[in-house]
Design a protein around this motif. Structure first.
Motif, short mmCIF file in Angstrom:
data_model
loop_
_atom_site.label_atom_id
_atom_site.label_comp_id
_atom_site.label_asym_id
_atom_site.label_seq_id
_atom_site.Cartn_x
_atom_site.Cartn_y
_atom_site.Cartn_z
N LYS A 310 0.98 -1.10 0.07
CA LYS A 310 0.06 -0.10 -0.03
C LYS A 310 0.79 1.28 -0.06
CE LYS A 310 -3.19 -0.10 3.20
NZ LYS A 310 -3.82 -0.50 4.32
N THR A 311 1.85 1.15 0.71
CA THR A 311 3.09 2.57 0.83
C THR A 311 3.56 2.85 -0.54
OG1 THR A 311 3.33 2.13 3.23
CG2 THR A 311 4.93 3.50 1.97
N PHE A 312 3.90 1.73 -1.11
CA PHE A 312 4.76 1.96 -2.33
C PHE A 312 3.55 1.78 -3.52
CE2 PHE A 312 7.85 0.64 0.64
CZ PHE A 312 8.77 1.82 0.50
N LEU A 313 2.55 1.72 -3.51
CA LEU A 313 1.59 1.46 -4.64
C LEU A 313 1.51 2.55 -5.81
CD1 LEU A 313 -0.90 -0.19 -6.06
CD2 LEU A 313 -2.43 1.38 -4.74
N ARG A 314 1.59 3.94 -5.43
CA ARG A 314 1.81 4.71 -6.43
C ARG A 314 3.24 4.79 -7.14
NH1 ARG A 314 -1.70 8.89 -6.95
NH2 ARG A 314 0.03 10.23 -7.71
N ARG A 315 4.23 4.60 -6.33
CA ARG A 315 5.37 4.52 -6.73
C ARG A 315 5.77 3.31 -7.83
NH1 ARG A 315 10.07 1.81 -3.49
NH2 ARG A 315 8.87 0.18 -4.16
N ASP A 316 5.18 2.22 -7.38
CA ASP A 316 5.33 1.03 -8.32
C ASP A 316 4.54 1.05 -9.62
OD1 ASP A 316 6.79 -0.24 -6.32
OD2 ASP A 316 5.03 -1.27 -5.38
N VAL A 317 3.40 1.66 -9.40
CA VAL A 317 2.45 1.76 -10.72
C VAL A 317 2.99 2.67 -11.69
CG1 VAL A 317 0.37 2.88 -11.40
CG2 VAL A 317 0.41 1.07 -9.57
N ALA A 318 3.77 3.87 -11.24
CA ALA A 318 4.58 4.84 -11.95
C ALA A 318 5.75 4.25 -12.78
CB ALA A 318 4.92 6.09 -11.21
N ARG A 319 6.23 3.13 -11.74
CA ARG A 319 7.60 2.69 -12.48
C ARG A 319 7.29 1.74 -13.40
NH1 ARG A 319 11.46 1.02 -7.23
NH2 ARG A 319 12.02 3.21 -6.64
N LEU A 320 6.23 1.31 -13.59
CA LEU A 320 5.46 0.38 -14.71
C LEU A 320 5.44 0.94 -15.92
CD1 LEU A 320 3.03 -1.97 -12.59
CD2 LEU A 320 5.12 -2.65 -13.61
N GLY A 321 5.29 2.18 -15.85
CA GLY A 321 5.20 3.06 -17.10
C GLY A 321 3.95 3.56 -17.24
N PHE A 322 2.94 3.62 -16.24
CA PHE A 322 1.80 4.09 -16.15
C PHE A 322 1.84 5.60 -16.04
CE2 PHE A 322 0.57 -0.35 -15.26
CZ PHE A 322 -0.75 -0.32 -16.08
N THR A 323 1.07 6.31 -16.46
CA THR A 323 0.70 7.94 -16.02
C THR A 323 -0.60 7.92 -15.45
OG1 THR A 323 1.51 8.69 -17.99
CG2 THR A 323 0.15 10.31 -16.88
N ILE A 324 -0.47 8.14 -14.05
CA ILE A 324 -1.45 8.57 -13.06
C ILE A 324 -2.25 9.72 -13.03
CG2 ILE A 324 -2.10 8.31 -10.52
CD1 ILE A 324 0.66 6.72 -10.13
N LEU A 325 -3.53 9.54 -13.40
CA LEU A 325 -4.37 10.70 -13.69
C LEU A 325 -5.42 10.71 -12.72
CD1 LEU A 325 -4.28 11.04 -17.64
CD2 LEU A 325 -2.97 12.29 -15.71
N PRO A 326 -6.20 11.76 -12.26
CA PRO A 326 -7.42 11.71 -11.65
C PRO A 326 -8.49 11.91 -12.64
CG PRO A 326 -6.64 14.15 -11.99
CD PRO A 326 -5.52 13.16 -12.30
N PHE A 327 -9.78 11.38 -12.65
CA PHE A 327 -10.81 11.79 -13.65
C PHE A 327 -10.87 12.87 -13.82
CE2 PHE A 327 -13.00 7.63 -11.60
CZ PHE A 327 -12.56 6.78 -12.69
#
Length: 654
Positions: A310-327
């Motif tokens: 849970k702590t590193f969720l956003r970091r791990d998702v970003a490292r995979l190549g995803f762009t994190i965006l709000p709706f």
């Protein structure tokens, strides 16, 4: 002519098409030898496109759509092999068709597939399944189609193969194919030819097949939460490897991969549940036996591991190549019919359109429509944005809403992940040459898991054994996390119908796992200890590396800041020096002009007394001027320092 399942001869043809593509032919040109083969048996009387279709089906065991055949015949017209008159074709008298090597090449492929089929038959026989060679290849094709291995967007809808391949046969096929994929060899190359040939075959039924491949630049794809959890490794290594290769393929093709904030929040809520239920053996039993739960149990994850996820969720998702965006903000013009979509997604029994799963999918599709705004795209390449999922039911309901409720003709805002990966791979096969093999391995791994039905029966049986004191809580926990339990329950799936599984079968599983545990329990403890210590070392190493990186980054930032500050100071001094030098010149000119005016502005008598007065006044003014200049030098230096500080403050405010 509608798409139909190829016969064994058709599977040979599919592998031949794959070989044609590898040899450098374009996606349409690979079918040209089939058309020429059909032309060779035509007499010199006129014929139509459908006759060539039927000849290809009869000779090579596959159906090619009429528009593809028509395009290929137009190529033959340009090559002056046939003529066209009012929709009918006729071979040109005296025109010699190119020498065909299709027969020899297909014979070699057929022999390779025969050896492959014999190995499959031998494997199936070990599990009590008897197939002929043709049956083995037909069941193999049905299994690959059932897994949507060749599904491509707006191509022909995948057929239902549940009547051809039952659960037991599916497990036999998945087990055999996993063994083939695990080792490099001739069988793996034969399988590759069939799998990639199936993708090419499906592509032939696309409306724009044969047109120049459009680029995906500018396409944004939003991923469903299940797909993101696959990429994070929450459902096992095979699914994670496949999703990472999928992301690499998309990113290399110019596709922007999006993870919405709400999708990550949904994943955090799921992890919250696992954090609570992995705390003890009793709560672990309440987990639904889905792939994620089985993986977490098999890896013996603790609540602390889940907190780390849970702590590193956003970091791990970003490292995979995803762009994190709000709706994006809701715009009624594009999101006004969400209630109808929610109704389509709701469970037919409960009709709960406010379920979190329903609302999430509705929000994602609404976000995609908002990203598109008034953009109209009729192909996925130019539709600007699309929502990707692996749920056929969600896709089916969304497309019904799009076609029937919205009455839209543009590309739907949702697509199957496998459909887009097939299309991307087909247009850029060299970006990831082993992609289809990795995909098949992940699908086979999933197909070999014991069914959720038999797992529920097993857990219920364990509870009965525990209540009767035949096993302890610790032994029950071992049963739940042991990979041996998975394997033994899968063997039961292979040999019996889940409805026919009784307590004796499950007792045998329990006794075998207990025996293995009692013999090697210390090894299990050591293995778990080693695994924990390794994870602890990895975590400490990652923390130390992160600390070093932070310190290096901080030092690098300080050095960059120092260099920038020095550059600003040098530039400030230069500007101040230039300004003060200009001021000094102006003041010096004024002082000299004043001194000149004082000396030569007075009238002196031409006597010796008058001349002496002139010399004295001139000397006095010269000394005064010199004094003023020397005094102003110190004053100008102070002004230069203050001006330098003022200019620095402009560039670097406090």
């Amino acid at each position: 002519m509608a798409e139909e399942a190829p016969n064994p001869n058709g599977l040979v043809t599919l592998a031949y098409l794959k070989a044609q593509l590898d040899s450098g032919s374009d996606h349409l040109g690979i079918f040209m030898p089939l058309v020429l083969d059909a032309l060779a048996i035509q007499s010199f009387k006129s014929f139509v496109t459908t006759e060539i279709q039927e000849s290809i089906s009869r000779l090579h065991g596959i159906a090619i759509p009429e528009n593809t055949v028509a395009t290929l015949l137009r190529r033959a017209v340009k090559q002056k092999l046939v003529t066209r008159d009012h929709g009918r074709y006729q071979r040109v008298v005296g025109a010699k068709l190119p020498t065909s090597t299709i027969g020899n090449r297909k014979s070699a492929i057929q022999e390779e597939q025969a050896h492959f089929a014999e190995a499959l038959i031998a494997h199936a026989g070990k599990h009590g399944v008897t197939w002929s060679r043709d049956d083995a290849l037909a069941h193999l094709y049905a299994f690959l189609e059932a897994q949507k291995i060749g599904f491509i967007l707006e191509g022909s809808a995948p057929r239902d193969f549940s009547e051809i391949v039952d659960a037991r046969e599916e497990h036999v096929l998945a087990e055999f194919l996993s063994g083939v994929l695990a080792e490099a060899g001739a069988h793996k190359e034969v399988l590759r030819g069939m799998v990639e040939g199936i993708v090419i075959y499906h592509a032939a039924f696309m409306p724009d097949f044969g047109q120049p491949a459009a680029r995906f630049a500018g396409l944004q794809v939003a991923f469903d939460g299940v797909l993101i959890r696959h990429a994070l490794g929450y459902e096992g290594m095979a699914a994670q490897r496949l999703m990472k290769e999928t992301l690499d393929l998309f990113l290399a093709s110019g596709i922007k991969c999006i993870a919405f904030e709400n999708t990550l929040q949904e994943t955090l809520r799921i992890l919250d549940v696992y954090e609570v239920r992995l705390a003890n053996a009793e709560s672990r039993k309440t987990l639904h036996q889905v792939a994620m739960a089985r993986h977490f149990l098999a890896e013996n994850f603790k609540p602390s591991d889940i907190r780390e996820f849970k702590t590193f969720l956003r970091r791990d998702v970003a490292r995979l190549g995803f762009t994190i965006l709000p709706f994006p903000p809701r715009i009624a013009q594009y999101t006004g019919s969400e209630a109808l979509l929610a109704k389509r997604f709701a469970d037919p029994r409960t009709q709960d359109a406010q379920d979190s799963r329903v609302l999430h999918d509705v929000d994602c599709i609404a976000a995609v429509r908002t990203l598109r705004r008034d953009h109209r795209g009729y192909r996925i390449e130019d539709c600007k944005a699309v929502f990707l999922t692996s749920s056929p039911l969600v896709i089916e309901n969304a497309r019904k809403w799009w076609d029937e409720d919205e009455r839209m003709t543009t590309f739907p805002p949702i697509a199957h992940i496998r459909a887009l990966t097939n299309l991307t791979w087909l247009r850029h096969p060299k970006l990831c040459s082993d992609f289809k093999m990795s995909e098949l391995f992940a699908l086979c791994t999933a197909a070999m898991r014991p069914s959720s039905q038999i797992w529920r029966r097993f857990i219920k049986h364990l509870e009965l054994l525990k209540s009767s004191n035949r096993i302890t809580s610790d032994e029950m926990a071992v049963m739940l996390i042991s990979s041996m339990s998975d394997k033994l329950l899968a063997e039961i799936d292979l040999t019996e119908n889940p409805e026919d599984v009784d307590a004796t079968d499950l007792d045998e599983v329990v006794e075998r796992v207990k025996a293995a545990y009692q013999v090697g329990h210390q090894d299990v403890v050591n293995e778990l200890t080693t695994s924990y210590e390794a994870r602890l070392r990895d975590t400490e190493g990652q923390a130390a590396a992160a600390k070093r990186k932070l310190e290096e980054t901080k030092l690098s930032a300080e050095q960059r800041e120092g260099r920038v500050l020095l550059a600003i100071q040098a530039r400030s001094r230069k500007l101040a020096r230039f300004a003060i030098a200009a001021l000094r010149i102006v003041v010096s000119v004024l002082v000299c002009f004043g001194a000149y005016h004082l000396v030569f502005g007075h009238h002196f008598e031409p006597t010796w007394w008058g001349k002496l007065g002139f010399v004295c006044i001139a000397l006095f003014i010269l000394l005064e001027t010199w004094g003023i200049v020397m005094h102003s030098k110190e004053l100008f230096n102070r002004w230069e320092l203050k001006l330098t500080q003022w200019i620095e403050h402009l560039f670097v405010p406090d």
